[in-house]
Scaffold this motif. Structure first.
Motif, PDB file in Angstrom:
ATOM      1  N   PHE A  63       0.609  -1.302  -0.015  1.00 55.98           N
ATOM      2  CA  PHE A  63      -0.052  -0.050  -0.065  1.00 55.98           C
ATOM      3  C   PHE A  63       0.931   1.209  -0.066  1.00 55.98           C
ATOM      4  O   PHE A  63       0.388   2.240  -0.047  1.00 55.98           O
ATOM      5  CB  PHE A  63      -0.845  -0.144   0.991  1.00 55.98           C
ATOM      6  CG  PHE A  63      -1.767  -1.238   1.286  1.00 55.98           C
ATOM      7  CD1 PHE A  63      -3.058  -1.135   0.464  1.00 55.98           C
ATOM      8  CD2 PHE A  63      -1.693  -2.205   1.961  1.00 55.98           C
ATOM      9  CE1 PHE A  63      -3.780  -2.320   0.325  1.00 55.98           C
ATOM     10  CE2 PHE A  63      -2.537  -3.432   1.832  1.00 55.98           C
ATOM     11  CZ  PHE A  63      -3.703  -3.497   1.179  1.00 55.98           C
ATOM     12  N   TRP A  64       2.203   1.080   0.069  1.00 56.94           N
ATOM     13  CA  TRP A  64       3.061   2.433   0.225  1.00 56.94           C
ATOM     14  C   TRP A  64       3.948   2.289  -1.015  1.00 56.94           C
ATOM     15  O   TRP A  64       3.792   3.255  -2.030  1.00 56.94           O
ATOM     16  CB  TRP A  64       3.984   2.420   1.321  1.00 56.94           C
ATOM     17  CG  TRP A  64       4.563   3.473   1.591  1.00 56.94           C
ATOM     18  CD1 TRP A  64       5.863   3.811   1.298  1.00 56.94           C
ATOM     19  CD2 TRP A  64       4.186   4.962   1.941  1.00 56.94           C
ATOM     20  NE1 TRP A  64       6.339   5.125   1.460  1.00 56.94           N
ATOM     21  CE2 TRP A  64       5.138   5.908   1.873  1.00 56.94           C
ATOM     22  CE3 TRP A  64       3.019   5.387   2.345  1.00 56.94           C
ATOM     23  CZ2 TRP A  64       5.183   7.242   2.249  1.00 56.94           C
ATOM     24  CZ3 TRP A  64       2.776   6.982   2.556  1.00 56.94           C
ATOM     25  CH2 TRP A  64       3.799   7.591   2.350  1.00 56.94           C
ATOM     26  N   ALA A  67       1.625   1.202  -4.407  1.00 62.60           N
ATOM     27  CA  ALA A  67       0.234   2.082  -4.619  1.00 62.60           C
ATOM     28  C   ALA A  67       0.324   2.733  -6.059  1.00 62.60           C
ATOM     29  O   ALA A  67       1.179   2.941  -6.596  1.00 62.60           O
ATOM     30  CB  ALA A  67       0.011   3.061  -3.591  1.00 62.60           C
ATOM     31  N   ALA A  74      -5.010   1.841  -3.677  1.00 64.00           N
ATOM     32  CA  ALA A  74      -4.584   0.680  -3.641  1.00 64.00           C
ATOM     33  C   ALA A  74      -4.637   0.189  -5.080  1.00 64.00           C
ATOM     34  O   ALA A  74      -5.901   0.039  -5.568  1.00 64.00           O
ATOM     35  CB  ALA A  74      -5.129  -0.261  -2.715  1.00 64.00           C
ATOM     36  N   ARG A  75      -3.749  -0.342  -5.751  1.00 63.70           N
ATOM     37  CA  ARG A  75      -4.060  -1.085  -7.026  1.00 63.70           C
ATOM     38  C   ARG A  75      -4.479  -2.526  -6.806  1.00 63.70           C
ATOM     39  O   ARG A  75      -4.345  -3.104  -5.793  1.00 63.70           O
ATOM     40  CB  ARG A  75      -2.513  -1.431  -7.804  1.00 63.70           C
ATOM     41  CG  ARG A  75      -1.813  -0.126  -8.080  1.00 63.70           C
ATOM     42  CD  ARG A  75      -0.268  -0.622  -8.493  1.00 63.70           C
ATOM     43  NE  ARG A  75      -0.550  -1.513  -9.879  1.00 63.70           N
ATOM     44  CZ  ARG A  75       0.758  -1.798 -10.284  1.00 63.70           C
ATOM     45  NH1 ARG A  75       1.815  -1.478 -10.097  1.00 63.70           N
ATOM     46  NH2 ARG A  75       0.675  -3.002 -11.091  1.00 63.70           N
ATOM     47  N   VAL A  90      -7.479   1.312  -9.714  1.00 64.05           N
ATOM     48  CA  VAL A  90      -7.406   1.272  -8.216  1.00 64.05           C
ATOM     49  C   VAL A  90      -8.793   0.738  -7.882  1.00 64.05           C
ATOM     50  O   VAL A  90      -9.749   0.730  -8.574  1.00 64.05           O
ATOM     51  CB  VAL A  90      -7.672   2.785  -8.081  1.00 64.05           C
ATOM     52  CG1 VAL A  90      -8.154   3.113  -6.559  1.00 64.05           C
ATOM     53  CG2 VAL A  90      -6.466   3.625  -8.345  1.00 64.05           C
ATOM     54  N   THR A  95      -8.554   0.235  -1.484  1.00 64.68           N
ATOM     55  CA  THR A  95      -7.941   1.261  -0.943  1.00 64.68           C
ATOM     56  C   THR A  95      -8.698   1.698   0.554  1.00 64.68           C
ATOM     57  O   THR A  95      -7.788   2.239   1.277  1.00 64.68           O
ATOM     58  CB  THR A  95      -8.767   2.619  -1.862  1.00 64.68           C
ATOM     59  OG1 THR A  95      -8.018   2.468  -3.265  1.00 64.68           O
ATOM     60  CG2 THR A  95      -8.367   3.722  -1.454  1.00 64.68           C
ATOM     61  N   GLY A  98      -6.231   0.062   2.428  1.00 64.20           N
ATOM     62  CA  GLY A  98      -5.091   0.631   2.363  1.00 64.20           C
ATOM     63  C   GLY A  98      -5.016   1.939   3.252  1.00 64.20           C
ATOM     64  O   GLY A  98      -3.948   2.132   3.918  1.00 64.20           O
ATOM     65  N   ALA A 421      -4.870  -6.492  -3.634  1.00 64.93           N
ATOM     66  CA  ALA A 421      -5.311  -5.627  -2.548  1.00 64.93           C
ATOM     67  C   ALA A 421      -5.937  -6.212  -1.470  1.00 64.93           C
ATOM     68  O   ALA A 421      -5.755  -6.121   0.000  1.00 64.93           O
ATOM     69  CB  ALA A 421      -5.555  -4.228  -2.897  1.00 64.93           C
TER      70      ALA A 421
END
Length: 462
Positions: A63-64, A67, A74-75, A90, A95, A98, A421
């Motif tokens: 998530f970092w 991303a 978040a992909r 996304v 997300t 995330g 994700a």
């Protein structure tokens, strides 16, 4: 599984089967050299705390570091050997996971508070300007411009369940930052405004149930009613919590709970299932049903007119564990150390990668690490045992963003060298809830959430 849930999972399976051919290989990144030979299966290489630290830290990278580069969202997926694949897709629900993962990252010192605020500001601005459909976001969003990416031909509008998973994260962020600096207070207010703009009551079609999808082209044609038991409880809780677009208890009772028919008398391994996992009794459905709604919504002490949800999730996890330990289909390595069946990437019969909602009633010999890891609040001993197994095989299973999504010892230790994700998020979040209850505490202190739970007649702990 019920017809409605099966329909949705069939869409997932079709999509990933059609788009999931992966014939690449990936060279794992280097990790500490602590292998002096293969230890016995029950001998840990590192301590439990070190393993929890490592799993959270490495999973946070999804998530970092990985991303979506424009939005910070978040992909949907990340394939280390094909990093450009779907680079700007996304996922709304992921997300939300995330956002919660970023809060863990701040608390654990992976990033500074300032870095977290900066990333979240970009993300919330993106969400504010993205396509919305009566307040709900789409399942997939284009990270470059915020436009909807259809998930299926008629699924090109609002996705209420994905929106609920996203809102879970927004509420946690609001609570985390609302007493901070002026900049943080503005961020908290923005998160609050975003979730309160969801028109939950629109998604009832003026009936006593919530419906999953609405399209500007096809309306409610998909007509997928949200009924339990599955992963969608959080949607009803948030719909009841909404101060401006709320639902009444009758919608919950008739929709989610089927007027009491949500309960079940099925048992397995002398463990009661408690709720009707339609099509999956008596072993229970895929384990993500015990995770997604409970990343913020605290299951410990949570009960409604029908069941105690801590018992539901703990029993579900224990049955899944016992099934793998019993190993009725004699799959390689299944046992007390190698367990966990849930929806994830999978090995197709031709050896390529697809997607499947694994469960004891749909067991293909594929283990999904997220299943056991994310169940750690319910099965701490059994989950840690599995995590040590995954770590002992880290040369195959541990990649650049945590443990890979799925593997199968049955098929020459086949590994899905990829990430999703919605599978990575629950790991870092549920480990943190197990350790500190951080996300549970943030979500449950929200006054609108408590008001919604009260409206639905829940008993709960803060």
């Amino acid at each position: 599984m019920g017809k409605r849930t099966f329909f949705f999972l069939a869409i997932l399976t079709l999509f990933f089967s059609c788009n999931g051919k992966d014939d690449y290989t990936y060279t794992p990144i280097e990790f500490p050299d602590d292998d002096t030979g293969t230890p016995p299966n029950d001998e840990p290489l590192i301590s439990d705390e070190e393993l929890l630290d490592l799993t959270q830290r490495e999973t946070f990278k999804y998530f970092w570091d990985f991303a979506e580069e424009n939005s910070g969202g978040a992909r949907e997926r990340y394939h280390p050997n094909d990093p450009g694949r779907d680079a700007h897709v996304v996922t709304a629900g992921g997300t939300g996971f995330g956002i919660m993962a970023l809060l863990v990252g701040i608390e654990r010192g992976y990033i500074t508070r300032g870095q977290g605020v900066e990333r979240l500001q970009v993300l919330l601005d993106f969400l504010e300007n993205a396509d919305r459909f009566h307040g709900a976001w789409s399942h997939w969003i284009n990270g470059t411009n915020g436009s909807v990416i259809p998930f299926s031909p008629k699924d090109n509008g609002g996705d209420l369940v994905e929106t609920a998973f996203l809102v879970q994260g927004l509420i946690c962020a609001k609570e985390y930052f609302e007493d901070g600096t002026d900049e943080e207070k503005l961020l908290a207010q923005q998160a609050d405004d975003l979730w309160k703009g969801v028109e939950w009551n629109w998604y009832t079609q003026n009936r006593n149930a919530l419906y999953w999808h609405w399209s500007p082209n096809f309306g409610f044609d998909i007509n997928l009613e949200l009924k339990g038991y599955n992963e969608v409880l959080i949607t009803y809780v948030l719909a009841a919590a909404s101060p401006d677009h709320g639902i009444e208890k009758e919608v919950y009772s008739n929709g989610w709970a089927s007027n009491g028919n949500i309960t079940s008398n099925e048992t397995q391994y002398n463990i009661p299932l408690l709720v009707d996992h339609a099509g999956n009794a008596p072993f229970g459905g895929p384990l993500f049903w015990a995770h997604y709604s409970y990343l913020g919504l605290k299951p410990r002490g949570l009960s409604d007119d029908y069941v105690n949800y801590w018992n539901v999730n703990a029993n579900h996890s224990k049955i899944n564990y016992n099934y793998c330990a019993e190993n009725p289909r004699n799959f390689e390595d299944y046992g007390e150390n190698c367990w966990g069946l849930t929806a994830s990437y999978t090995r197709n019969s031709d050896g390529n990668m697809g997607y499947n909602a694994h469960s004891p009633s749909n067991d293909t010999g594929v283990i999904s690490p997220t299943a056991a890891i994310s169940s750690i609040p319910y099965t701490p001993t059994e989950s840690l045992r599995a995590m040590h197994y995954f770590y002992r095989h880290k040369d195959k299973l541990l990649g650049p963003a945590g443990f890979y999504d799925a593997f199968s010892p049955e098929h020459n230790f086949w590994v899905a060298e990829a990430y999703l994700a919605i599978d990575q998020g629950p790991q870092i979040i549920m480990i943190e809830n197990h350790r500190t209850e951080l996300l549970w505490s943030l979500f449950m202190q929200n006054e609108e959430v408590r008001a919604g739970l009260d409206k639905l007649g829940f008993q709960y702990s803060n």
